[in-house]
Design a protein around this motif. Structure first.
Motif, mmCIF file in Angstrom:
data_model
loop_
_atom_site.group_PDB
_atom_site.id
_atom_site.type_symbol
_atom_site.label_atom_id
_atom_site.label_comp_id
_atom_site.label_asym_id
_atom_site.label_seq_id
_atom_site.Cartn_x
_atom_site.Cartn_y
_atom_site.Cartn_z
ATOM 1 N N ALA A 1 -56.762 30.230 82.915
ATOM 2 C CA ALA A 1 -57.165 31.680 83.198
ATOM 3 C C ALA A 1 -55.881 32.508 82.811
ATOM 4 O O ALA A 1 -54.789 32.346 83.399
ATOM 5 C CB ALA A 1 -57.579 31.802 84.720
ATOM 6 N N ARG A 2 -55.936 33.036 81.674
ATOM 7 C CA ARG A 2 -54.772 33.960 81.192
ATOM 8 C C ARG A 2 -55.004 35.413 81.765
ATOM 9 O O ARG A 2 -55.924 36.086 81.233
ATOM 10 C CB ARG A 2 -54.796 33.844 79.821
ATOM 11 C CG ARG A 2 -53.352 34.678 79.112
ATOM 12 C CD ARG A 2 -53.445 34.815 77.763
ATOM 13 N NE ARG A 2 -53.864 36.061 77.431
ATOM 14 C CZ ARG A 2 -54.201 36.329 76.068
ATOM 15 N NH1 ARG A 2 -53.959 35.603 75.032
ATOM 16 N NH2 ARG A 2 -54.691 37.374 75.914
ATOM 17 N N LEU B 1 -49.212 34.460 88.552
ATOM 18 C CA LEU B 1 -49.339 35.647 88.305
ATOM 19 C C LEU B 1 -50.437 36.679 89.289
ATOM 20 O O LEU B 1 -49.777 37.958 89.455
ATOM 21 C CB LEU B 1 -50.006 36.005 86.865
ATOM 22 C CG LEU B 1 -49.041 35.372 85.727
ATOM 23 C CD1 LEU B 1 -49.490 35.547 84.557
ATOM 24 C CD2 LEU B 1 -47.748 35.875 85.734
ATOM 25 N N TRP B 2 -51.195 35.948 90.129
ATOM 26 C CA TRP B 2 -51.613 36.871 91.157
ATOM 27 C C TRP B 2 -51.057 36.653 92.480
ATOM 28 O O TRP B 2 -51.425 37.525 93.120
ATOM 29 C CB TRP B 2 -53.124 35.980 91.119
ATOM 30 C CG TRP B 2 -54.115 36.514 90.013
ATOM 31 C CD1 TRP B 2 -54.894 37.549 89.702
ATOM 32 C CD2 TRP B 2 -54.398 35.704 88.656
ATOM 33 N NE1 TRP B 2 -55.402 37.667 88.477
ATOM 34 C CE2 TRP B 2 -54.939 36.318 87.831
ATOM 35 C CE3 TRP B 2 -53.876 34.436 88.471
ATOM 36 C CZ2 TRP B 2 -55.655 35.799 86.778
ATOM 37 C CZ3 TRP B 2 -54.052 33.953 87.003
ATOM 38 C CH2 TRP B 2 -55.188 34.806 86.311
ATOM 39 N N ASP B 3 -50.418 35.536 92.537
ATOM 40 C CA ASP B 3 -49.766 35.269 94.110
ATOM 41 C C ASP B 3 -48.468 34.937 93.745
ATOM 42 O O ASP B 3 -48.524 33.586 93.189
ATOM 43 C CB ASP B 3 -50.639 34.236 94.583
ATOM 44 C CG ASP B 3 -50.147 33.788 96.187
ATOM 45 O OD1 ASP B 3 -49.225 34.543 96.463
ATOM 46 O OD2 ASP B 3 -51.075 33.290 96.659
ATOM 47 N N THR B 4 -47.401 35.655 94.069
ATOM 48 C CA THR B 4 -46.134 35.233 93.899
ATOM 49 C C THR B 4 -45.438 34.020 94.652
ATOM 50 O O THR B 4 -44.496 33.731 94.378
ATOM 51 C CB THR B 4 -45.020 36.334 94.077
ATOM 52 O OG1 THR B 4 -45.380 36.858 95.671
ATOM 53 C CG2 THR B 4 -45.500 37.524 93.103
ATOM 54 N N ASP B 5 -46.384 33.670 95.796
ATOM 55 C CA ASP B 5 -46.069 32.359 96.498
ATOM 56 C C ASP B 5 -46.370 31.225 95.683
ATOM 57 O O ASP B 5 -46.064 30.224 96.411
ATOM 58 C CB ASP B 5 -46.641 32.351 97.821
ATOM 59 C CG ASP B 5 -45.968 33.512 98.784
ATOM 60 O OD1 ASP B 5 -44.758 33.781 98.512
ATOM 61 O OD2 ASP B 5 -46.337 33.854 99.667
ATOM 62 N N PRO C 1 -54.239 39.266 82.234
ATOM 63 C CA PRO C 1 -54.016 40.407 81.438
ATOM 64 C C PRO C 1 -52.546 40.501 80.973
ATOM 65 O O PRO C 1 -52.265 41.055 79.908
ATOM 66 C CB PRO C 1 -54.723 41.496 82.194
ATOM 67 C CG PRO C 1 -55.633 41.026 83.163
ATOM 68 C CD PRO C 1 -55.028 39.760 83.251
ATOM 69 N N SER C 2 -51.631 40.503 81.825
ATOM 70 C CA SER C 2 -50.328 40.457 81.618
ATOM 71 C C SER C 2 -49.543 39.468 80.808
ATOM 72 O O SER C 2 -48.439 39.702 80.621
ATOM 73 C CB SER C 2 -49.309 41.111 82.976
ATOM 74 O OG SER C 2 -49.188 39.777 83.824
ATOM 75 N N GLU C 3 -50.320 38.296 80.683
ATOM 76 C CA GLU C 3 -49.591 37.409 80.028
ATOM 77 C C GLU C 3 -50.083 37.112 78.693
ATOM 78 O O GLU C 3 -50.976 37.342 78.378
ATOM 79 C CB GLU C 3 -50.159 36.127 80.807
ATOM 80 C CG GLU C 3 -49.734 34.682 80.294
ATOM 81 C CD GLU C 3 -50.040 33.506 80.988
ATOM 82 O OE1 GLU C 3 -49.382 32.518 81.507
ATOM 83 O OE2 GLU C 3 -51.298 33.242 81.518
ATOM 84 N N ASN C 4 -49.121 36.732 77.870
ATOM 85 C CA ASN C 4 -49.371 36.780 76.381
ATOM 86 C C ASN C 4 -49.623 35.062 76.066
ATOM 87 O O ASN C 4 -49.479 34.275 76.744
ATOM 88 C CB ASN C 4 -47.922 37.359 75.770
ATOM 89 C CG ASN C 4 -46.694 36.335 75.906
ATOM 90 O OD1 ASN C 4 -46.802 35.098 76.506
ATOM 91 N ND2 ASN C 4 -45.697 37.121 75.710
#
Length: 185
Positions: free
Chosen positions: A30-31, A66-70, A33-36
């Motif tokens: 799953a990429r 990218l969804w969960d910083t933990d 949207p902010s990932e290139n």
């Protein structure tokens, strides 16, 4: 309306002669949207370089960093839920790495930015108490060539021999030589 992740599929055929790990892995990535493409393909590379030979101690999975910083980019949890291996892509700060080091048996970072030496020199002295930490640098030109191979559906052949990764798809191939900035002691 929030943007949704783009789903990529990769059939990865791995021959890692350095570790004696061989196999075929069907990956769903799953990429965010902010990932290139470059960062996503670095996650795939990190998977190939760290996937265990078998799942007896748990399997390596893509996490939701990218969804969960933990959460890391990839992690290996054993069958009891214990965190065995924390893998990040990019240039995390020293606090994140020390927190990960306290939670996991192993921590690995793969950085592919031209500023990696500057980032590393700024945090190296703060990580002397992290004996289970490995930091790897991928040359920016190599990671950009890797990004050019990204497709929504990919057939990836990965060979690892003498520390060099040979990755090829129908679009082309790239040779990557990860440079160890720090190895576990």
């Amino acid at each position: 309306m929030a943007l949704k992740a783009t789903i990529f599929k990769a059939n990865l055929q791995l021959s890692d002669m350095d570790r004696g790990v061989y196999g075929e892995h069907a990956l769903t990535i799953a990429r965010h949207p902010s990932e290139n493409d470059e960062r996503m393909m670095l996650r795939v590379l990190a998977f190939a370089l760290n996937v265990p030979a078998d799942d007896h101690k748990g399997k390596l999975d893509f996490a939701k960093s990218l969804w969960d910083t933990d959460e890391p980019d990839l992690w290996q949890l054993d069958l009891t839920g214990q965190l065995l291996h924390w893998i990040d892509v990019g240039q995390p700060d020293d606090r994140r790495l020390m927190k990960a080091h306290g939670r996991a048996d192993r921590v690995s970072v793969y950085s592919a930015n031209s500023s990696t030496p500057i980032w590393w020199s700024g945090i190296e002295s703060k990580l002397t108490r992290a004996p289970r930490l490995a930091i790897w640098q991928i040359e920016a030109e190599q990671s950009q060539a890797l990004a050019a191979l990204a497709e929504r559906s990919m057939q990836l052949q990965v060979s690892v021999q003498d520390g060099t990764v040979y990755l090829s798809t129908e679009k082309g191939s790239v040779e990557i030589t990860p440079k160890a900035l720090k190895l576990p002691s």
